[in-house]
Write a protein that holds these residues in place. Structure first.
Motif, PDB file in Angstrom:
ATOM      1  N   GLY A  18      52.553  16.788 -13.183  1.00  0.00           N
ATOM      2  CA  GLY A  18      51.622  17.273 -12.174  1.00  0.00           C
ATOM      3  C   GLY A  18      51.366  18.764 -12.263  1.00  0.00           C
ATOM      4  O   GLY A  18      50.327  19.257 -11.816  1.00  0.00           O
TER       5      GLY A  18
ATOM      6  N   LEU B  30      48.512  11.876 -10.534  1.00  0.00           N
ATOM      7  CA  LEU B  30      49.860  11.312 -10.462  1.00  0.00           C
ATOM      8  C   LEU B  30      49.827  10.019  -9.661  1.00  0.00           C
ATOM      9  O   LEU B  30      49.009   9.868  -8.747  1.00  0.00           O
ATOM     10  CB  LEU B  30      50.803  12.288  -9.781  1.00  0.00           C
TER      11      LEU B  30
ATOM     12  N   TYR C   4      48.994   8.927 -17.610  1.00  0.00           N
ATOM     13  CA  TYR C   4      48.472   9.710 -16.498  1.00  0.00           C
ATOM     14  C   TYR C   4      47.007  10.033 -16.787  1.00  0.00           C
ATOM     15  O   TYR C   4      46.710  10.664 -17.802  1.00  0.00           O
ATOM     16  CB  TYR C   4      49.244  11.026 -16.346  1.00  0.00           C
TER      17      TYR C   4
END
Length: 147
Positions: A25, A39, A56
């Protein structure tokens, strides 16, 4: 295919450096090639650690869409793949505790690009490993990770 690598001694422990690399992140904060990363919902109060193979969704420079995945997570080596439209980057990070009075880590970073955009943008990728190591060093200084 475009390949390059660099090694740098960074002020900070191997664990602190590893924690930054394993925080997907936060990648857009210090890796400007990634402008956005989604995320999964977090269960509980702590951020989940990445797992090998989880994809992701990412947005790259110029709005390119794709995904990032960790392809290997070991104590002293982390590998990732960033796949965007027309470009795939495989990258690796090695972490070796450095000798000395203050915590420091020898960090190696390498990248390999392929795909039609890799050929078109090859000149733009020169020096990317050094730039990422500079930004990782700055992140270590400011992120509040224990050194």
């Amino acid at each position: 295919m475009n390949e390059q690598q660099s090694v740098r001694r960074l002020a900070g422990s191997r664990d602190a450096t590893r924690a930054i690399l394993l925080d997907p992140g936060a990648l857009p904060e210090w890796n400007p090639a990634i402008t956005g990363l989604t995320l999964p919902p977090v269960v509980g109060t702590s951020r989940e650690r990445p797992t090998v193979g989880h994809r992701y969704p990412v947005t790259g420079v110029r709005g390119l869409r794709g995904h990032l995945s960790y392809t290997g997570i070991d104590e002293d080596r982390i590998t990732m793949r960033i796949s965007l439209n027309g470009l795939t980057e495989d990258n690796w990070w090695t972490l070796v505790e450095a000798d000395g009075d203050a915590p420091a880590t020898l960090v190696g970073h390498g990248i390999s690009h392929r795909g039609p955009l890799a050929l078109l943008l090859s000149a733009a990728f020169r020096g990317v490993c050094d730039l990422r190591l500079d930004r990782l060093a700055a992140r270590l200084r400011t992120a509040g990770h224990p050194c």
